[in-house]
Design a protein around this motif. Structure first.
Motif, PDB file in Angstrom:
ATOM      1  N   LEU A 247      29.822  29.818  36.325  1.00 15.97           N
ATOM      2  CA  LEU A 247      30.600  30.204  37.504  1.00 15.97           C
ATOM      3  C   LEU A 247      30.297  29.330  38.720  1.00 15.97           C
ATOM      4  O   LEU A 247      30.836  29.584  39.789  1.00 15.97           O
ATOM      5  N   ARG A 248      29.451  28.345  38.549  1.00 13.82           N
ATOM      6  CA  ARG A 248      29.136  27.450  39.668  1.00 13.82           C
ATOM      7  C   ARG A 248      30.176  26.332  39.735  1.00 13.82           C
ATOM      8  O   ARG A 248      29.934  25.170  39.414  1.00 13.82           O
TER       9      ARG A 248
ATOM     10  N   THR B 137      45.797  33.709  35.545  1.00 13.76           N
ATOM     11  CA  THR B 137      44.778  33.161  36.446  1.00 13.76           C
ATOM     12  C   THR B 137      45.092  33.447  37.912  1.00 13.76           C
ATOM     13  O   THR B 137      44.202  33.371  38.760  1.00 13.76           O
ATOM     14  N   CYS B 138      46.349  33.771  38.200  1.00 12.87           N
ATOM     15  CA  CYS B 138      46.746  34.082  39.584  1.00 12.87           C
ATOM     16  C   CYS B 138      46.719  35.567  39.886  1.00 12.87           C
ATOM     17  O   CYS B 138      46.821  35.952  41.062  1.00 12.87           O
ATOM     18  N   SER B 139      46.618  36.398  38.858  1.00 15.34           N
ATOM     19  CA  SER B 139      46.776  37.843  39.063  1.00 15.34           C
ATOM     20  C   SER B 139      45.695  38.407  39.982  1.00 15.34           C
ATOM     21  O   SER B 139      45.975  39.253  40.829  1.00 15.34           O
ATOM     22  N   GLY B 140      44.439  37.946  39.812  1.00 13.06           N
ATOM     23  CA  GLY B 140      43.370  38.446  40.665  1.00 13.06           C
ATOM     24  C   GLY B 140      43.598  38.104  42.123  1.00 13.06           C
ATOM     25  O   GLY B 140      43.446  38.956  43.006  1.00 13.06           O
ATOM     26  N   HIS B 141      43.993  36.858  42.387  1.00  7.98           N
ATOM     27  CA  HIS B 141      44.227  36.439  43.761  1.00  7.98           C
ATOM     28  C   HIS B 141      45.406  37.182  44.376  1.00  7.98           C
ATOM     29  O   HIS B 141      45.354  37.601  45.537  1.00  7.98           O
TER      30      HIS B 141
ATOM     31  N   VAL C 274      36.043  41.645  39.166  1.00  7.63           N
ATOM     32  CA  VAL C 274      35.332  42.015  37.942  1.00  7.63           C
ATOM     33  C   VAL C 274      36.320  42.400  36.845  1.00  7.63           C
ATOM     34  O   VAL C 274      36.154  42.050  35.673  1.00  7.63           O
ATOM     35  N   LEU C 275      37.394  43.112  37.214  1.00  8.05           N
ATOM     36  CA  LEU C 275      38.347  43.612  36.231  1.00  8.05           C
ATOM     37  C   LEU C 275      39.403  42.594  35.827  1.00  8.05           C
ATOM     38  O   LEU C 275      39.882  42.612  34.701  1.00  8.05           O
ATOM     39  N   GLN C 276      39.779  41.682  36.747  1.00  7.16           N
ATOM     40  CA  GLN C 276      40.906  40.800  36.473  1.00  7.16           C
ATOM     41  C   GLN C 276      40.527  39.336  36.272  1.00  7.16           C
ATOM     42  O   GLN C 276      41.404  38.526  35.972  1.00  7.16           O
ATOM     43  N   THR C 277      39.287  38.972  36.438  1.00  8.96           N
ATOM     44  CA  THR C 277      38.877  37.586  36.248  1.00  8.96           C
ATOM     45  C   THR C 277      38.096  37.473  34.953  1.00  8.96           C
ATOM     46  O   THR C 277      37.017  38.069  34.809  1.00  8.96           O
ATOM     47  N   ASN C 278      38.635  36.714  34.007  1.00  8.75           N
ATOM     48  CA  ASN C 278      38.022  36.620  32.680  1.00  8.75           C
ATOM     49  C   ASN C 278      36.598  36.087  32.744  1.00  8.75           C
ATOM     50  O   ASN C 278      35.712  36.576  32.029  1.00  8.75           O
TER      51      ASN C 278
ATOM     52  N   HIS D  15      33.544  38.239  31.470  1.00  7.81           N
ATOM     53  CA  HIS D  15      32.771  37.733  30.331  1.00  7.81           C
ATOM     54  C   HIS D  15      31.306  37.584  30.702  1.00  7.81           C
ATOM     55  O   HIS D  15      30.413  37.895  29.894  1.00  7.81           O
ATOM     56  N   SER D  16      31.031  37.123  31.926  1.00  9.48           N
ATOM     57  CA  SER D  16      29.646  36.967  32.373  1.00  9.48           C
ATOM     58  C   SER D  16      28.931  38.310  32.437  1.00  9.48           C
ATOM     59  O   SER D  16      27.771  38.428  32.026  1.00  9.48           O
ATOM     60  N   VAL D  17      29.630  39.336  32.936  1.00 10.91           N
ATOM     61  CA  VAL D  17      29.035  40.675  33.020  1.00 10.91           C
ATOM     62  C   VAL D  17      28.738  41.211  31.626  1.00 10.91           C
ATOM     63  O   VAL D  17      27.646  41.750  31.363  1.00 10.91           O
ATOM     64  N   LYS D  18      29.695  41.048  30.687  1.00 11.34           N
ATOM     65  CA  LYS D  18      29.489  41.525  29.321  1.00 11.34           C
ATOM     66  C   LYS D  18      28.314  40.812  28.663  1.00 11.34           C
ATOM     67  O   LYS D  18      27.492  41.433  27.984  1.00 11.34           O
TER      68      LYS D  18
END
Length: 319
Positions: free
Chosen positions: A62-63, A247-251, A297-301, A305-308
């Motif tokens: 994520l960096r 990829t735009c849905s979260g924004h 957290v809910l809409q960004t893959n 994925h990092s949380v899981k």
């Protein structure tokens, strides 16, 4: 802020009260329930934004420049909430509504800086999505860490300078009739309206700030998505088009959470009761900070994925 006075007139004397009285939420029925709700918003906002920041720091994947903007948004939401909510609760729940003159201006400065940066962080994310979809082949060449840091740095600098000007102009005002601020914090508009000398400069800045910090960013974001829609129409493979839209849905969710309440307040502010308006405006400034972490957290893959992955590693370590 004294440099404004030295630059604009050394021999001018201004009537500065020793304190202001913040009276925006006084007299509202059952307002203690609202304070409990504000405290809940504060806790969720702090936990959520700290969580997003920690995930971005710990996961090397994520960096990226995009998550520099997400990290900046989380910092903005966290600091804005911490600057505003504890003082609001202390002011009204514990009846500490008397605030010294200089403390009031400092309080206003920090609240305005962090709250104003929310829309510009959304602009930075819009630029990232625009470059990623409209010109994917050159995205990693153009959207670099240097580019994103320079973009966000220019936004932060612009906001700080604009808020310094608006705060500094308040030191040119005299308060000889009232010291009661009809807001839930040291708000720029309610302060200059109770001054008894010429408030034209402050009124001009007050009219300019929403244009620069709300409406121009919104116009840019909408224009960027018009162009993104045009770019998506050129993608022949439906699966690739759907992937780009995701990829735009979260924004887009962040933009809706931030701007829809603001547009509602601007449209109906004159037709609703003053008490309802104050509560609605306060929620408009605070709810995005609480909801933004959940959206990402809910809409960004990548974050999901990092949380899981993190939780799976913890479960394996426990076993």
């Amino acid at each position: 802020m004294d440099f404004f006075n030295s630059a604009l007139g050394k021999n001018i004397t201004f009537v500065r009260p020793p304190y202001f009285l913040i009276a925006g939420l006084i007299g509202i029925p059952h307002v203690n329930y609202y304070y409990a709700f504000l405290f809940a918003i504060y806790i969720v906002s702090v936990v959520g934004n700290v969580f997003v920041m920690v995930v971005i720091i710990l996961d090397r994947r994520l960096r990226t420049p995009k998550y520099v903007a997400v990290f900046s948004l989380a910092i903005t939401d966290l600091c804005g909430t911490c600057a505003l909510v504890p003082k609001v609760i202390d002011t009204f729940l514990f009846q500490h509504n008397r605030i010294p003159y200089n403390d009031c201006l400092a309080y206003m400065f920090f609240c305005f800086v962090f709250l104003s940066m929310q829309s510009l962080n959304l602009v930075a994310l819009a630029i990232d999505r625009l470059m990623a979809i409209a010109d994917p082949l050159h995205y990693h060449v153009r959207v670099t860490f240097k580019f994103m840091f320079a973009l966000l740095g220019s936004f932060w600098l612009s906001v700080v300078l604009l808020v310094m000007i608006s705060s500094g102009l308040l030191t040119r005002l005299s308060f000889c009739e009232s010291v009661v601020i009809k807001s839930y914090y040291c708000d720029h508009g309610p302060i200059y309206r109770i001054a008894c000398n010429d408030v034209t400069p402050s009124r001009v800045v007050a009219g300019l700030c929403p244009i620069l910090l709300l409406w121009i960013p919104l116009i840019f974001i909408l224009a960027s998505y018009v162009y993104i829609s045009y770019a998506l129409s050129k993608i022949s493979v439906a699966q690739e088009r759907i992937k780009a839209i995701k990829t735009c849905s979260g924004h887009l969710s962040l933009v809706a959470i931030y701007y829809i309440p603001i547009l509602f307040v601007y449209r109906f502010a004159a037709n609703i009761h003053p008490n309802v308006r104050i509560i609605t405006v306060s929620l408009t400034t605070l709810l995005p900070a609480m909801l933004n972490p959940a959206v990402y957290v809910l809409q960004t893959n990548e974050i999901r994925h990092s949380v899981k992955t993190t939780f799976k590693m913890k479960k394996v370590a426990v076993k």
